[in-house]
Design a protein around this motif. Structure first.
Motif, PDB file in Angstrom:
ATOM      1  N   VAL A 122       0.828  -1.213  -0.063  1.00 14.60           N
ATOM      2  CA  VAL A 122       0.102  -0.007  -0.008  1.00 14.60           C
ATOM      3  C   VAL A 122       0.874   1.223  -0.078  1.00 14.60           C
ATOM      4  CG1 VAL A 122      -0.338  -0.153   2.439  1.00 14.60           C
ATOM      5  CG2 VAL A 122      -1.894   1.003   1.200  1.00 14.60           C
ATOM      6  N   HIS A 123       0.395   2.423  -0.645  1.00 14.29           N
ATOM      7  CA  HIS A 123       1.153   3.629  -0.602  1.00 14.29           C
ATOM      8  C   HIS A 123       0.391   4.485   0.356  1.00 14.29           C
ATOM      9  CE1 HIS A 123       3.268   2.483  -4.461  1.00 14.29           C
ATOM     10  NE2 HIS A 123       2.436   1.538  -4.440  1.00 14.29           N
ATOM     11  N   TYR A 124       0.770   4.968   1.316  1.00  8.78           N
ATOM     12  CA  TYR A 124      -0.168   5.756   2.199  1.00  8.78           C
ATOM     13  C   TYR A 124      -0.006   7.413   1.710  1.00  8.78           C
ATOM     14  CZ  TYR A 124       3.241   8.635   4.914  1.00  8.78           C
ATOM     15  OH  TYR A 124       4.128   9.943   5.253  1.00  8.78           O
ATOM     16  N   PRO A 125       0.737   7.735   0.951  1.00  5.59           N
ATOM     17  CA  PRO A 125       0.782   9.038   0.576  1.00  5.59           C
ATOM     18  C   PRO A 125      -0.123   9.314  -0.758  1.00  5.59           C
ATOM     19  CG  PRO A 125       3.006   8.247   0.565  1.00  5.59           C
ATOM     20  CD  PRO A 125       2.083   7.352   0.623  1.00  5.59           C
ATOM     21  N   GLN A 126      -0.769   8.197  -1.469  1.00  5.88           N
ATOM     22  CA  GLN A 126      -1.568   8.224  -2.412  1.00  5.88           C
ATOM     23  C   GLN A 126      -3.117   8.007  -1.741  1.00  5.88           C
ATOM     24  OE1 GLN A 126      -0.753   5.043  -5.126  1.00  5.88           O
ATOM     25  NE2 GLN A 126       1.474   5.784  -5.310  1.00  5.88           N
ATOM     26  N   THR A 127      -3.266   8.134  -0.520  1.00  8.37           N
ATOM     27  CA  THR A 127      -4.743   8.118   0.068  1.00  8.37           C
ATOM     28  C   THR A 127      -5.235   9.343  -0.629  1.00  8.37           C
ATOM     29  OG1 THR A 127      -3.816   7.285   2.147  1.00  8.37           O
ATOM     30  CG2 THR A 127      -6.113   8.188   2.231  1.00  8.37           C
ATOM     31  N   GLN A 176      -4.431   4.684 -17.119  1.00  5.27           N
ATOM     32  CA  GLN A 176      -3.602   3.388 -16.839  1.00  5.27           C
ATOM     33  C   GLN A 176      -2.291   3.713 -16.325  1.00  5.27           C
ATOM     34  OE1 GLN A 176      -4.225  -0.010 -19.541  1.00  5.27           O
ATOM     35  NE2 GLN A 176      -6.343   0.426 -19.352  1.00  5.27           N
ATOM     36  N   LEU A 177      -1.687   2.833 -15.908  1.00  2.00           N
ATOM     37  CA  LEU A 177      -0.327   3.001 -15.091  1.00  2.00           C
ATOM     38  C   LEU A 177       0.486   4.055 -15.080  1.00  2.00           C
ATOM     39  CD1 LEU A 177       1.149   1.887 -12.475  1.00  2.00           C
ATOM     40  CD2 LEU A 177       2.463   0.176 -13.898  1.00  2.00           C
ATOM     41  N   ILE A 178       1.236   4.213 -16.167  1.00  2.00           N
ATOM     42  CA  ILE A 178       2.247   5.189 -16.523  1.00  2.00           C
ATOM     43  C   ILE A 178       1.683   6.448 -16.320  1.00  2.00           C
ATOM     44  CG2 ILE A 178       4.201   5.938 -17.728  1.00  2.00           C
ATOM     45  CD1 ILE A 178       4.511   3.005 -16.654  1.00  2.00           C
ATOM     46  N   PRO A 225      13.021   0.503  -3.536  1.00  2.00           N
ATOM     47  CA  PRO A 225      13.093   0.912  -4.864  1.00  2.00           C
ATOM     48  C   PRO A 225      11.865   1.096  -5.657  1.00  2.00           C
ATOM     49  CG  PRO A 225      14.021  -1.509  -4.924  1.00  2.00           C
ATOM     50  CD  PRO A 225      13.634  -0.853  -3.365  1.00  2.00           C
ATOM     51  N   ARG A 226      11.338   1.963  -6.028  1.00  2.00           N
ATOM     52  CA  ARG A 226       9.694   2.050  -6.627  1.00  2.00           C
ATOM     53  C   ARG A 226       9.596   0.921  -7.665  1.00  2.00           C
ATOM     54  NH1 ARG A 226       6.674   6.715  -6.343  1.00  2.00           N
ATOM     55  NH2 ARG A 226       4.622   5.648  -6.716  1.00  2.00           N
ATOM     56  N   PHE A 227      10.338   0.965  -8.617  1.00  2.00           N
ATOM     57  CA  PHE A 227      10.189  -0.197  -9.689  1.00  2.00           C
ATOM     58  C   PHE A 227      11.376   0.075 -10.867  1.00  2.00           C
ATOM     59  CE2 PHE A 227       6.856   1.172 -13.132  1.00  2.00           C
ATOM     60  CZ  PHE A 227       7.120   2.663 -12.882  1.00  2.00           C
ATOM     61  N   SER A 258       6.068  -6.379 -13.162  1.00  2.00           N
ATOM     62  CA  SER A 258       5.049  -7.037 -14.284  1.00  2.00           C
ATOM     63  C   SER A 258       3.537  -6.454 -13.895  1.00  2.00           C
ATOM     64  CB  SER A 258       5.339  -8.499 -14.142  1.00  2.00           C
ATOM     65  OG  SER A 258       5.290  -8.946 -15.507  1.00  2.00           O
ATOM     66  N   GLU A 259       3.060  -5.511 -13.898  1.00  2.00           N
ATOM     67  CA  GLU A 259       1.891  -4.958 -13.786  1.00  2.00           C
ATOM     68  C   GLU A 259       1.009  -4.608 -14.904  1.00  2.00           C
ATOM     69  OE1 GLU A 259       2.120  -1.603 -10.998  1.00  2.00           O
ATOM     70  OE2 GLU A 259      -0.166  -1.525 -10.815  1.00  2.00           O
ATOM     71  N   ASN A 260       1.749  -4.241 -15.784  1.00  2.00           N
ATOM     72  CA  ASN A 260       1.152  -3.407 -17.119  1.00  2.00           C
ATOM     73  C   ASN A 260       1.975  -3.752 -18.301  1.00  2.00           C
ATOM     74  OD1 ASN A 260       1.367  -0.981 -18.635  1.00  2.00           O
ATOM     75  ND2 ASN A 260      -0.607  -0.518 -17.695  1.00  2.00           N
ATOM     76  N   THR A 308      -4.160  -3.823  -0.701  1.00  2.00           N
ATOM     77  CA  THR A 308      -5.021  -2.806  -1.177  1.00  2.00           C
ATOM     78  C   THR A 308      -4.508  -2.068  -2.383  1.00  2.00           C
ATOM     79  OG1 THR A 308      -4.390  -1.321   0.470  1.00  2.00           O
ATOM     80  CG2 THR A 308      -6.222  -2.577   0.963  1.00  2.00           C
ATOM     81  N   ASP A 309      -3.258  -1.944  -2.154  1.00  3.31           N
ATOM     82  CA  ASP A 309      -2.513  -1.045  -3.350  1.00  3.31           C
ATOM     83  C   ASP A 309      -3.146   0.286  -3.316  1.00  3.31           C
ATOM     84  OD1 ASP A 309      -0.280  -0.275  -4.832  1.00  3.31           O
ATOM     85  OD2 ASP A 309      -1.402  -0.926  -6.827  1.00  3.31           O
ATOM     86  N   VAL A 310      -3.843   0.843  -2.412  1.00  2.17           N
ATOM     87  CA  VAL A 310      -4.208   2.300  -2.549  1.00  2.17           C
ATOM     88  C   VAL A 310      -2.756   3.348  -2.626  1.00  2.17           C
ATOM     89  CG1 VAL A 310      -5.087   4.246  -0.907  1.00  2.17           C
ATOM     90  CG2 VAL A 310      -6.265   1.682  -0.819  1.00  2.17           C
TER      91      VAL A 310
HETATM   92  N1  GUN Z   1       4.460   1.046 -10.308  1.00  4.58           N
HETATM   93  C1  GUN Z   1       5.297   1.969  -9.761  1.00  4.58           C
HETATM   94  N2  GUN Z   1       4.631   2.774  -9.092  1.00  4.58           N
HETATM   95  C2  GUN Z   1       3.543   2.363  -8.621  1.00  4.58           C
HETATM   96  C3  GUN Z   1       2.673   2.909  -7.965  1.00  4.58           C
HETATM   97  O1  GUN Z   1       2.777   3.820  -7.251  1.00  4.58           O
HETATM   98  N3  GUN Z   1       1.448   2.286  -8.002  1.00  4.58           N
HETATM   99  C4  GUN Z   1       1.227   1.026  -8.701  1.00  4.58           C
HETATM  100  N4  GUN Z   1       0.043   0.656  -8.770  1.00  4.58           N
HETATM  101  N5  GUN Z   1       1.967   0.688  -9.518  1.00  4.58           N
HETATM  102  C5  GUN Z   1       3.362   1.211  -9.495  1.00  4.58           C
END
Ligand code: GUN
Ligand code: ZN
Length: 438
Positions: A79-84, A93-95, A204-206, A235-237, A324-326
């Motif tokens: 989960v990303h608390y700053p993204q609440t 979509q993602l990017i 590391p974010r990704f 490998s999300e998107n 949750t990945d909020v």
């Molecule tokens: N991939 C890199 N950063 C993020 C993020 O903040 N949220 C999601 N869902 N995917 C990411």
């Protein structure tokens, strides 16, 4: 020494096995009039109330949750608390979603007062949904990490968190460098890891937002501090996948990038993992790496469908937790998250069993964090974190429950129809941190 004996009376549930088997219901044990006894934040007894009540000293406090379900506190393993503040952002979509909504929100977290208020909002939302532990992404600002750990320390919550590292493909004000990312993460992990129940997770974010130099420094840091966790996305998107191929052409695949820099292993949680190839799946299995399944995020940002059946029913099973990945995820409710996990599996021809769903949200996520001996279950010796469900929280649920034939159906009804209204109370470290207004 002061003994604080607190007991919870209600319908107690325990996972006695792994439900990813032929008969998932057998992995669940319950006591319909049960008691969980806790002392100084640890569980000291679980069983029938009638028997255990006799053993309690006179000054023990008994919280009566008769008629309600006493479950292990939910564990949100990504989960990303700053993204609440950007949950429910439209149309990307993602990017594009990251660039349009996420990065502008995250740029505010260098202000520690702002971060503290956001951390508090986040923790209250988690408690209101029965979440008692989480693995949390902060922002690149060390202040964002201090703020969250400070707020969580007020509850002695078992929380894992880390400073996001990004040194490319992000706005100037959201970039660190290979050196500062390393230095700040090291200082933060030395400050916070093992303070009370806090755990540090190198973050590391990704791959797209780190240079090979930053990935290298990250691997070096984890090697120096193998006691901490590590979290990132993979490998999300499909567009992300293509981008990683362009940025890291010398590596065989996405997970191969993390492999090369020494970022896989026990305590590494990879978010999503929707488009993994067989080589990547084997690597994840062999290294003891885990996947955070984030179903509401995967449907909301349109990423794809994670294969929860394939990750378990194979000769090389993968450790999976639920998350949750909020704010990519669209809900703080772990019940709603289980419901969406069920729907995502249905779309792939698999009906996720309710015991499997609750297991993913508790034991599964605890295993992803390598904390399954401490959290995610109700057993003697484990930490006293609980989610209390009111099984009759809405008129429709009350009506439907009258027709349930057994406890498994009752649990399924809760995860399909329930939300934050079904969470009657939440306990962290043996103390009530949330109670629904009467
Ligand atoms: N991939 C890199 N950063 C993020 C993020 O903040 N949220 C999601 N869902 N995917 C990411
Ligand atoms: Zn995420």
């Amino acid at each position: 020494t002061v003994r604080t004996i607190t007991a919870l009376r209600g319908h107690v549930f325990q996972f006695s096995g792994d439900p990813f088997c032929d008969n998932p219901a057998e992995a669940l044990t319950d006591w319909s009039d049960g008691l969980v006894v806790t002392e100084n934040g640890k569980i000291t007894a679980v069983g029938d109330a009638a028997e255990l009540l006799k053993t309690l000293p006179d000054d023990a406090v008994v919280h009566d949750h008769s008629g309600q379900f006493i479950l292990p506190g939910f564990v949100d393993c990504h989960v990303h608390y700053p993204q609440t503040e950007v949950i429910a952002s439209y149309g990307a979509q993602l990017i594009e979603w990251l660039n349009t909504y996420t990065f502008p929100a995250e740029s505010k977290f260098g202000d520690i007062e702002y971060a503290r208020r956001a951390a508090d909002v986040y923790l209250q939302q988690s408690f209101a949904n029965g979440i008692t532990s989480a693995s949390v992404y902060c922002t690149i600002h060390p202040e964002s990490v201090d703020a969250l750990f400070e707020q969580a320390a007020r509850y002695n919550m078992r929380i894992a968190a880390g400073k996001v590292m990004m040194d490319r493909n992000a706005p100037e004000n959201l970039r660190d460098t290979a050196q500062t990312g390393y230095d700040q993460s090291k200082a933060l992990l030395e400050k916070w890891h093992g303070q009370g129940r806090a755990l540090y997770s190198i973050t590391p974010r990704f791959a797209p937002t780190s240079t090979p130099e930053q990935m290298e420094a990250t691997g070096a840091l984890w090697k120096e501090h193998p006691e901490v966790l590590l979290q990132t996305h993979t490998s999300e998107n499909r567009q992300e996948l293509e981008w990683v191929g362009e940025l890291y052409p010398e590596h065989p695949d996405y997970v191969g990038v993390y492999e090369h820099f020494g970022l896989l292993g026990k305590g590494c949680i990879l978010g999503h993992g929707i488009y993994l190839n067989d080589r990547e799946k084997s690597l994840i299995h062999e290294t003891g790496t885990s996947i955070a399944h984030c179903p509401t995020s995967n449907t909301f940002i349109g990423s794809g469908l994670f294969d929860v059946r394939g990750s378990h029913f194979t000769h090389e099973p993968i450790s999976v937790g639920l998350a949750t990945d909020v704010g990519g995820g669209s809900s703080f409710s772990m019940l709603t998250t289980m419901r969406t996990a069920y729907e995502v599996a249905q779309l792939q021809g698999y009906s996720l069993h309710p015991v499997q769903a609750y297991y993913l949200a508790t034991v599964g996520s605890a295993k992803a964090l390598y904390q399954e001996n401490r959290i995610g279950n109700i057993k003697v010796g484990m930490e006293a974190d609980f989610a209390i469900i009111d099984p009759l929280s809405t008129p429709l649920i009350r009506h439907r429950m009258a027709y349930a034939n057994n406890v498994i159906e009752q649990l399924f009804i809760q995860m399909i129809l329930g939300d934050d209204r079904a969470i009657a109370a939440t306990y962290v470290d043996g103390k009530r941190v949330y109670s629904q207004a009467a």
